[in-house]
Write a protein that holds these residues in place. Structure first.
Motif, short mmCIF file in Angstrom:
data_model
loop_
_atom_site.label_atom_id
_atom_site.label_comp_id
_atom_site.label_asym_id
_atom_site.label_seq_id
_atom_site.Cartn_x
_atom_site.Cartn_y
_atom_site.Cartn_z
N GLN A 1 1.22 5.72 12.55
CA GLN A 1 0.71 7.09 12.65
C GLN A 1 1.48 8.03 11.72
O GLN A 1 0.87 8.90 11.08
CB GLN A 1 0.79 7.58 14.09
N MET B 1 0.37 7.25 8.14
CA MET B 1 -0.96 7.80 7.89
C MET B 1 -0.91 9.31 7.72
O MET B 1 -1.61 9.88 6.87
CB MET B 1 -1.90 7.42 9.03
N ARG C 1 -2.12 11.28 4.45
CA ARG C 1 -3.16 12.30 4.59
C ARG C 1 -2.70 13.64 4.01
O ARG C 1 -3.45 14.31 3.31
CB ARG C 1 -3.52 12.47 6.07
N LYS D 1 -9.64 10.29 1.84
CA LYS D 1 -8.91 9.18 2.47
C LYS D 1 -8.61 8.14 1.41
O LYS D 1 -9.53 7.54 0.84
CB LYS D 1 -9.74 8.56 3.60
N TYR E 1 -4.60 4.57 3.16
CA TYR E 1 -4.84 5.25 4.44
C TYR E 1 -5.90 4.48 5.24
O TYR E 1 -5.75 4.26 6.44
CB TYR E 1 -5.29 6.69 4.21
N GLN E 2 -6.97 4.08 4.56
CA GLN E 2 -8.04 3.35 5.25
C GLN E 2 -7.55 2.00 5.76
O GLN E 2 -7.92 1.57 6.87
CB GLN E 2 -9.23 3.17 4.31
N ASP F 1 -4.42 1.30 6.61
CA ASP F 1 -3.55 1.60 7.75
C ASP F 1 -4.37 1.98 8.98
O ASP F 1 -4.00 1.66 10.10
CB ASP F 1 -2.57 2.72 7.40
N GLN F 2 -5.48 2.66 8.76
CA GLN F 2 -6.35 3.04 9.86
C GLN F 2 -6.93 1.79 10.54
O GLN F 2 -7.00 1.71 11.77
CB GLN F 2 -7.48 3.93 9.33
N LEU G 1 -4.18 0.13 12.60
CA LEU G 1 -3.97 0.86 13.85
C LEU G 1 -5.08 0.56 14.85
O LEU G 1 -4.83 0.36 16.04
CB LEU G 1 -3.88 2.36 13.58
N GLN G 2 -6.32 0.48 14.37
CA GLN G 2 -7.44 0.15 15.25
C GLN G 2 -7.29 -1.24 15.84
O GLN G 2 -7.59 -1.46 17.02
CB GLN G 2 -8.76 0.25 14.49
#
Length: 86
Positions: free
Chosen positions: A36, A39, A43, A67, A71-72, A74-75, A78-79
């Motif tokens: 987090q 990210m 961002r 984005k 970042y994508q 890492d997203q 995280l998901q």
């Protein structure tokens, strides 16, 4: 019920304990927090116009969010981590 039929309850002297539902599953709070933060830094770096000089969010800016590919990625990481917790 009639007033004559009502019974008064005596206070129960029971012990209460808090148990984990799945103690064998370790929640990766540290990894989530690191992702987090990473990210957030990404961002802020790709959208400097969205933030004021003191670091707060600029509400008057209506530009689209950019984005980066990192970042994508890492997203998605995280998901996946949070999906394992559900």
């Amino acid at each position: 019920m009639h007033k004559k039929c009502q019974k008064r309850r005596q206070p129960a002297e029971e012990t209460v304990s808090l148990l984990e539902l799945a103690p064998e599953i370790e929640t990766p709070y540290r990894k989530i927090r690191q992702l987090q933060r990473k990210m957030d830094r990404s961002r802020r770096a790709t959208n400097p116009n969205k933030y004021k000089a003191n670091g707060t969010f600029n509400r008057s800016n209506n530009d689209r969010w950019v984005k980066s590919k990192h970042y994508q990625l890492d997203q998605l990481k995280l998901q996946r981590i949070q999906g394992k917790l559900i």
